[in-house]
Structure formats: C-alpha cells, structure tokens
Scaffold this motif. Sequence first.
Motif, PDB file in Angstrom:
ATOM      1  N   UNK A 655      -5.056  27.162  19.652  1.00  0.00           N
ATOM      2  CA  UNK A 655      -5.683  26.916  18.349  1.00  0.00           C
ATOM      3  C   UNK A 655      -5.740  25.441  17.967  1.00  0.00           C
ATOM      4  N   UNK A 656      -5.258  24.522  18.853  1.00  0.00           N
ATOM      5  CA  UNK A 656      -5.272  23.095  18.522  1.00  0.00           C
ATOM      6  C   UNK A 656      -4.146  22.374  19.207  1.00  0.00           C
ATOM      7  N   UNK A 657      -3.188  21.854  18.429  1.00  0.00           N
ATOM      8  CA  UNK A 657      -2.054  21.138  19.000  1.00  0.00           C
ATOM      9  C   UNK A 657      -0.858  21.268  18.077  1.00  0.00           C
ATOM     10  N   UNK A 658       0.317  21.003  18.632  1.00  0.00           N
ATOM     11  CA  UNK A 658       1.519  20.997  17.813  1.00  0.00           C
ATOM     12  C   UNK A 658       2.465  19.908  18.295  1.00  0.00           C
ATOM     13  N   UNK A 659       3.222  19.342  17.375  1.00  0.00           N
ATOM     14  CA  UNK A 659       4.217  18.312  17.645  1.00  0.00           C
ATOM     15  C   UNK A 659       5.568  18.998  17.658  1.00  0.00           C
ATOM     16  N   UNK A 660       6.263  18.942  18.810  1.00  0.00           N
ATOM     17  CA  UNK A 660       7.504  19.694  18.963  1.00  0.00           C
ATOM     18  C   UNK A 660       8.607  18.806  19.506  1.00  0.00           C
ATOM     19  N   UNK A 661       9.833  19.177  19.185  1.00  0.00           N
ATOM     20  CA  UNK A 661      11.012  18.600  19.811  1.00  0.00           C
ATOM     21  C   UNK A 661      11.564  19.620  20.799  1.00  0.00           C
ATOM     22  N   UNK A 662      11.841  19.168  22.024  1.00  0.00           N
ATOM     23  CA  UNK A 662      12.430  20.039  23.030  1.00  0.00           C
ATOM     24  C   UNK A 662      13.945  19.948  22.869  1.00  0.00           C
ATOM     25  N   UNK A 663      14.558  21.021  22.411  1.00  0.00           N
ATOM     26  CA  UNK A 663      15.981  20.997  22.123  1.00  0.00           C
ATOM     27  C   UNK A 663      16.799  21.223  23.383  1.00  0.00           C
ATOM     28  N   UNK A 664      18.119  21.031  23.270  1.00  0.00           N
ATOM     29  CA  UNK A 664      18.997  21.074  24.440  1.00  0.00           C
ATOM     30  C   UNK A 664      18.913  22.406  25.175  1.00  0.00           C
ATOM     31  N   UNK A 678     -10.948  27.356  15.678  1.00  0.00           N
ATOM     32  CA  UNK A 678     -10.622  28.783  15.632  1.00  0.00           C
ATOM     33  C   UNK A 678     -10.786  29.294  14.213  1.00  0.00           C
ATOM     34  N   UNK A 679     -10.849  30.622  14.073  1.00  0.00           N
ATOM     35  CA  UNK A 679     -10.937  31.253  12.760  1.00  0.00           C
ATOM     36  C   UNK A 679      -9.594  31.786  12.282  1.00  0.00           C
ATOM     37  N   UNK A 680      -8.626  31.861  13.201  1.00  0.00           N
ATOM     38  CA  UNK A 680      -7.289  32.331  12.834  1.00  0.00           C
ATOM     39  C   UNK A 680      -6.280  31.734  13.800  1.00  0.00           C
ATOM     40  N   UNK A 681      -5.033  31.605  13.339  1.00  0.00           N
ATOM     41  CA  UNK A 681      -3.945  31.066  14.149  1.00  0.00           C
ATOM     42  C   UNK A 681      -2.868  32.133  14.267  1.00  0.00           C
ATOM     43  N   UNK A 682      -2.647  32.616  15.455  1.00  0.00           N
ATOM     44  CA  UNK A 682      -1.616  33.627  15.683  1.00  0.00           C
ATOM     45  C   UNK A 682      -0.266  32.931  15.832  1.00  0.00           C
ATOM     46  N   UNK A 683       0.328  32.559  14.707  1.00  0.00           N
ATOM     47  CA  UNK A 683       1.567  31.786  14.712  1.00  0.00           C
ATOM     48  C   UNK A 683       2.437  32.245  13.556  1.00  0.00           C
ATOM     49  N   UNK A 684       3.533  32.889  13.872  1.00  0.00           N
ATOM     50  CA  UNK A 684       4.476  33.317  12.852  1.00  0.00           C
ATOM     51  C   UNK A 684       5.364  32.135  12.478  1.00  0.00           C
ATOM     52  N   UNK A 685       5.732  32.042  11.207  1.00  0.00           N
ATOM     53  CA  UNK A 685       6.663  31.016  10.780  1.00  0.00           C
ATOM     54  C   UNK A 685       6.027  29.688  10.445  1.00  0.00           C
TER      55      UNK A 685
END
Length: 804
Positions: A655-664, A678-685
């Motif tokens: 649906x695009x991009x996301x900025x994430x931290x990779x945790x230990x 997109x018309x919808x983002x299947x992303x909970x939270x």
Amino acid sequence: MNAAKGLLSLGVAALAALATPARAAITPTERGAVAETGRYRCEFRNGVLVSLYNQLTQEEYLDTAADLAKTVPHLPSGLGTQDGEPAREAAEKLYHWPWWEHPNDLHLPNQHWADSQSGLKVEGEGGKAALTYTNLTDGKARFPDETFTLTLEIDADTGDLLVSPSGRSPQPGAYAANLTLAPLAPTVTVEAPITDGLRLTRQNTGQVLWVNQWPDYWQYGFVALNGWKRGAFGIWTEDRQLRYYKHLFYLNNGEGLSVSFSLMNVPPFEGQTDALPALPWRIQAFDLGWAQAAERYRQWRDANVTLAPRPEVAQRISFIASLAGPQEQWLKWFLRYVEPHQGRAMAFLASVRAQPFDRNHADNTPVASFKEDTARWRAAGTYGMAYLQPMILWGPFPPEEKMVNPEREKLARALHAEADTRLVFQKDPETRVPYIDQHHLGHPGWQRWFLDWVTEWCHDYGAQGIYHDQSYHAPIDRRGLAVGGMTSPEGMADYFRKAAAENPGTFHGTEMVTEPNAVAVANAIGSGYHWGTAPNMRLARVYDSSPVTAALAWPHTVLWSFVRLRGDSTWDLRERRMQEARGQIAGAIDGPFDYNVDATWWPALCNTPWHDRTRDVTFLEYGLRPYYPPDYSRDVLSYFRGAQGEEFRYERTPWGSRFVQIQADGRRRMLYGVATGVQAVALDGAGIAGWLVYNEDDAGHTWNRTGPSGLDPDRWYVLDPTVKRPPVWFSTVQGYGPSFYEAYAADSGYNDYMAFLKLRTLAKLSAVTGWEQLVLHSPRRPRSTSTAGGSRSSRRKASPGSTR
C-alpha cells in the motif's frame, strides 16, 4: 566473397589466439563478437551490445529480438561529429541543455553508426579484439570513409569486460564515440545516479529521448541494470582525473527502453578527425544486485581518486535545517527544535551575506553580526553552514563609489567574463548560453578570488562550514585544457579539494552531489520535487527514486532533505517518498510547524506535520545515517543505522511504504507509514488522524480486512500507529473490492450529535452504478439518517449501534 566477409575470416584466425582459459574468451561472430567469462556472456552485433547474459543468475538483460533499425537511428550511437551545418545544428540541439528530453523519432545527422550494410574487420592482438565497422550511416546518407571501432578486452585482474568505442573520419569535427545497448528486456530496469537517484523503467520515462550530462545531472559515470528477481550488471568508467565529458542517453519507443553511453574528446572539436577512447566502459555481472556494483566503484574510487579529509563531525550529522540566517533568534528556534541532540544537527544558513540573497555576488561581505552569531552556534554545541555562490555572478552591481571593496569587486567582474564556460557546438565560439554556461572552477584567477573569500569566512569570521551553491554544474567548455590545464569537472574537483585543504576542520556542502564535488563535500541537498522538468520525469522521481547516487557517494558524502513545505499533502508526501527512496538524512525548512511554532503544540500535530516531526526527531535521537548492504533487498527503499547500531528501514509495502525500527528480537516497530495507490490499507493497529472510514476482518467477505478504507488512490495518506479508530465510523460492505465500489471519501467528521461522510467518484472509474453501500457505526443507535447528492441511493437498516 565480399570484402567485409574476407576481412571477417582473416579476423577469425587472429582471434583464435585471444581465447583465454575456459569460459574467458572473445570469439568473433558474423557481425561482431561474443565476450564470455564464468560471470557473463556479452554479444556485440553491428556495433551494438545486443545481449547481456548473467551467468550467475541465468538471466538475459536485453531484448535479443528487438529491431535495432527502430532504435539506433534515434539514439546517439557510433561516431559523433559536428562536420557540416546539419550535424552541428543537431549536436547543438541535442547537447544544449544538460538534462532534457527530445522526441523519440529525432533524426541525428551528427551520429554516424554501423548497420548490416557496413563492412566489418575483426583484429586481435595481446588479449584484445577490435571490431572496426566502415561505410557508416546517419539513417539517410552513407559515409564510406568513416570508421567506428569497438575494442574489447577481458581485464585479467578483475574479469571486467572493457569496451572502448572510437571512431575516425577524414572530415574534422569528430567529438565522441558511443557504446549503445539494444532495448532492455521487459522486466529489466536501470539504477541511474540521475538527479540524486532514479530507477528508469519503460513506464516512467515517457516516449522520449533523454539527455543526461555528466557530472551535472548524471552525477556518476555509472549505471546498474537490475535483473528480473536478483542480480545486476554494472556499467561504469574509472575516470581518475575526473576529466572526460560523458553522457547517458536513453530512448523509450515501441521497441522498449534503450540506453547509450557517450565519451567525448577533450575540446575543442573543430580540428579533430578521431574520437579516441580516453577510457573504457567497464561491464561486470553481479549475483545479488546493484549495490554490489556500487561497492566495486567505491573500492576503486577510494583507492585511486584524491579525496579531501572531512572533519569527524560530518559523519555524525543526521538532520540539516534550512534557515534564513545565523542570527540569535534563528539559533534559539533551531535549538528548541533539536535539543538535546544539537550535536547531530546542522543548519544551512542562506542569508549570511550583507548583499540581498542572489544579488551582487561580487561582494561576499558577511552580515555585520556573522562573527558574533557564529560564536554563539559554536558555544551551543551545534553547527552552521554559510551560503556562498561560486558558479554565477549576478548583479545589479553598484557604481564604484558605492562598492564596499571596489578593487575586489571590479576584479570579480573581469574574472567572471573569463571564467564563464563557452558551450560547444555554438556557431559563434564566444557565445555564452544563459543559465547553461557558468563558471569553470578551474580558472586560476576566478578560483583564487573565490577561495580567498572561503578562507576569509572560515578564518576571519569563524564559519564552521561553507555551502557552495549550484556547484554541480560543470558545463562543457569548448576551450578544452586552455583554462587552468583542466576541463570544467576537473576544475571543480580541484576547487573543492583546495577549499577543504586550505580550511582544516571545516565542512563543505553543495546543491547536489556529483563525482567531482564529492572529493570534498560532506553533505549535499537532495533535489526536491520542484527540481523536475517534464511531467513524466517529475513523477518518475516520486514513484521510482533510487538510493544509487547516495550509495556511490557513501560514506564520505550524505544527501539531506531540502523540503519546501506547502501545506499540500500530495506535494509534501511526494517529497518525503523521494527522500525515503534516496537514503537521505532528515531535514526541513522553517515553516508553520518547524522552528517558530510553540513547542507545546508539537504533541498535537497530526498527518503531514506529525510525519515530518516524527522523522526529524527519530533521526536526531538515534543519529541515523544511511548504509548500503551488497545484498540490498528489493523490498527496502533505504537502510539506516543509529549511533549505537540501531537498525531502521524504509520498507516497501503493498500500500506504499513504512518507516520501521528492527528490534533485537527481529520484530518491526512502525513509526509511521504512507499509503498511496490503493483504496484501502489492510493494516491493524494504525490509523489516519481525522479519518472515519475503516474496515474490519470479515470472514464472509473476500476483501474486507482491518484498516483504513475509502481512500483515493491518487492521494497520499499518513498512517499513524498511535491513532485509533474513532467511536463513530463508517465501513464499506460491497464484495467486489476492499473499499467503495467506485467512490472515495472526500471529507468526513463527527461530534456528539452528528456524523457525516462526503463521497466523490473516482475519476478513473466514473459513476457507472451511481450507488454505494456502507455501514455507520456509533455508540448509540442514530435517530435518523439521510443521503443527498446526484442519483445515489442508500439502503438503510436500523440496528443497535449501526446503520446500513
């Protein structure tokens, strides 16, 4: 047997001795030759590279069935000449702008190339093969006495295929020779260091011929071709002197996307009858991807090109702000924004000269308070970079009696007239083309005049660093080596080395990074959305930016984000996507939600302002800097590492991009996301601030999944993991897709008494059915519902807590 075939058979015998041990050989063919090692197989036919086969991944990178007669006549190929007025005019048109588009059916009488009617002679000696074609054509006329030669060699040390194009004509005016590729295979794309990094595809270039001049806009003499799923071919030059003018051309037409590489003689061209191969083009296959090829280039660069030292602080900077000036008020606002991480922050200080911005560049006297202001910046433990302009000399110039330093200012104007380049292919050799011809930084007089200013700013006024505006332009100077014994790119590198060496401990920046200025600059502006020209290029840079330029400059130089805030989420978020995809550190311009806003309001920011603030704070808190692993995942836009080794990434998503931290433990902590297309983002939270349309997982529905819905795919939306779905919301229920049938939510809102939702038809669909179905969810059953507008109908069903 005709003459061409006779020469070919003679060449076969000579080439038999060239074959090196197993799977490393150059073998003649009827119309060219094949070069093969354990890593690649490259075939040349009629002077064109027609096959690039990666032995490591078992993939072909070129369209071997393409009709070269439909590409080569319209793509600079073979021998370049300005002999005759039609050829000179065509060359002037082609090279006038260093970054420009032309029609893809352009006739090029300045290009003479080989075809199936050309004669061929193959010769070999000492591990090389030379393919020499005669009886060249420009698509209309024949030139029987001209030759075009491709000299091939498999480098014994590296295994690289070295390709050296050259040409000869009895008529003077030869200026270049080209390496031309057949159209790319349909799935192959190009990572090109064009205007801070671009991925070229068939879809994003437009049906045009593009010209990209090195080093102005084609910032490094390098490209990498991406394989279908993995692997790459790198094509590059190793120009230790940073002397030779190069061009990258690409043509998009019905046959596909084709590329050619040009290497020019050192001007002047008028008397030259040979286009000699000053440098070879290197071709090599890689098994993982383009970042391996970039690493090869960096290894060569660091071992062979003279680089100036950068101060240690330059490697700590993770945020650069653009401010009007160094004055105490600006420092106060800046510190409020970056503390307690001001040691990782820098400011680009634009208005530091006493003269108005971009006026009377003959006088670089600083504002009266600059020395005192800079002392405050140093005391605060942060950094400022003063704006100077070495490339142009704009007025208006005052009369002598009103000059601050008459002798110095008059000298500048005299030197400027000499230092301005004289573009090639002009009928009048003294023509200076407005906006294109700029200063040759190797001109001894101009270089010394400006370097004295740089030293004065650093030594006398305490400047911590200097920003050298526009110093990515290195126009072709027809005077050749008559200006300081250097071409203009060579002169630019010389200027920057001296600026750093004469002012130890200072750092230097520029508008864009290029191969010559990268010898000394620690940071460079990553060009913004408004740097674009044609619509197809502007959008290509948004949706297909690449980190390749930043990877080539790494680790000595970093790109930073010069953002022009407009209060327009489409513009702003397109800017951010370019920054994400190009590996840029954070940055901002003073605006309504940056420095001068009361800090107590920052927690209340949402959507684009919140996105900007979150990016800036994260880069500052962790000290993020980019890095470029050889196994660069195609699902990652860019990689960053913190001062303590923390891992962050911009990841591609459906649906695009996301900025994430990779945790230990390997889990991903999402800081934010940006949805588009997109018309919808299947992303909970995660939610969109102020948004009222959401779906929930529905086992009886093919499409409905938890997350925001009702989006316009042509717009951009910020996803915030701290935003929860509101107590009053709408959901879609039709089963043909993840959102409304043919509409998007243009506006919505609610309070304790009412809720509303405004729908608009998606332009690309048009209102076919004229109806939509949705559910209103609320803590209490609504007393009434209504619809309005056009012929839309609704189906209502009252139930506790929802209305359909």
